[in-house]
Write a protein that holds these residues in place. Structure first.
Motif: not given
Length: 260
Positions: A231-260
């Motif tokens: 964790i201490p080596y994770v850069k702030t700019r990485w987090i700002q990019v990774i957070f929204p991406v992870i949310f999108l992946l989680l949303i896609a995962q949940v949507v796939s569970d709903i649909v399929f």
């Protein structure tokens, strides 16, 4: 007992151990252990309620192991976390109770709505500097009564199913102006509380498979400590990019569970 030991030493258990390690590393660093753990367990044929129960046990124990380390090293003052941990505990039990009485599809729809709201919240706050490099040295008002509502709701969400619940906790602490490292550390206390209280409900409900739970948990404990070191080596700019991406992946995962 002998058959259980043989099951723990099997190739399948080594696979579960590896899944636990990877999920815990991602969970500690970015709050998205469920992105790995839940789909991986479902993929190898583990029933959904057993998957959720095992996930709570693994995350709860791995979080406890890091809570002990963080407390002994005085990185987080546990007394200041007690009120938050208590409401997270109540939320976890409440979520587990609801999960055993609601349809899986209903839970997934609720999860999807929560994740979409948080996705847009993170995008909005990224522009305003949600992630800080430094943390405030003053008390960040975690004892405010109004601030206990969000941890309780996150606890309910985590106890019921909880993909991204650690990420929600991290975001909550970031909103309270803690640094990213401190937010991730405090989240371990919250996850311990909500996960273990939810697990106890599932345990007494009779849906825990110890042959699966033990190797996953062992891997999660190892992975959580690896994650704290990184964790201490994770850069702030990485987090700002990774957070929204992870949310999108989680949303896609949940949507796939709903649909399929």
């Amino acid at each position: 007992m002998e058959s259980l030991l043989l099951e723990w030493l099997s190739i399948n258990s080594l696979l579960l151990f590896g899944i636990g390690v990877l999920a815990a590393i991602i969970g500690v660093m970015f709050g998205a252990a469920g992105l790995v753990l839940l789909p991986a367990m479902l993929l190898i044929g583990i029933p959904i309620h057993t998957t959720v129960a095992v996930n709570k046990f693994a995350t709860g124990l791995s979080s406890f192991s890091t809570v002990v380390v963080l407390t002994l090293k005085k990185k987080v003052q546990i007394l200041k976390m007690l009120s938050l941990m208590f409401v997270a505990c109540l939320g976890g039990v409440s979520g587990a109770f609801l999960a055993t009485r609601l349809m899986e599809k209903t839970l997934n729809i609720i999860a999807c709505i929560v994740l979409i709201i948080m996705f847009f919240l993170v995008l909005k706050n990224n522009k305003n500097g949600l992630v800080k490099k430094e943390e405030h040295t003053e008390e960040n008002d975690i004892k405010n009564k109004g601030s206990l509502i969000a941890p309780f709701l996150i606890g309910i969400y985590d106890g019921g199913m909880g993909p991204g619940s650690a990420l929600l906790n991290i975001t909550y602490f970031l909103k309270k102006r803690f640094s990213y490292v401190k937010a991730a550390e405090m989240t371990r206390f919250m996850m311990f509380s909500s996960c273990m209280s939810a697990f106890l409900f599932y345990f007494f409900y009779g849906i825990v498979n110890w042959g699966i739970a033990i190797p996953i948990t062992a891997g999660s404990i190892v992975g959580s400590h690896i994650g704290l070191k990184i964790i201490p080596y994770v850069k702030t700019r990485w987090i700002q990019v990774i957070f929204p991406v992870i949310f999108l992946l989680l949303i896609a995962q949940v949507v796939s569970d709903i649909v399929f």
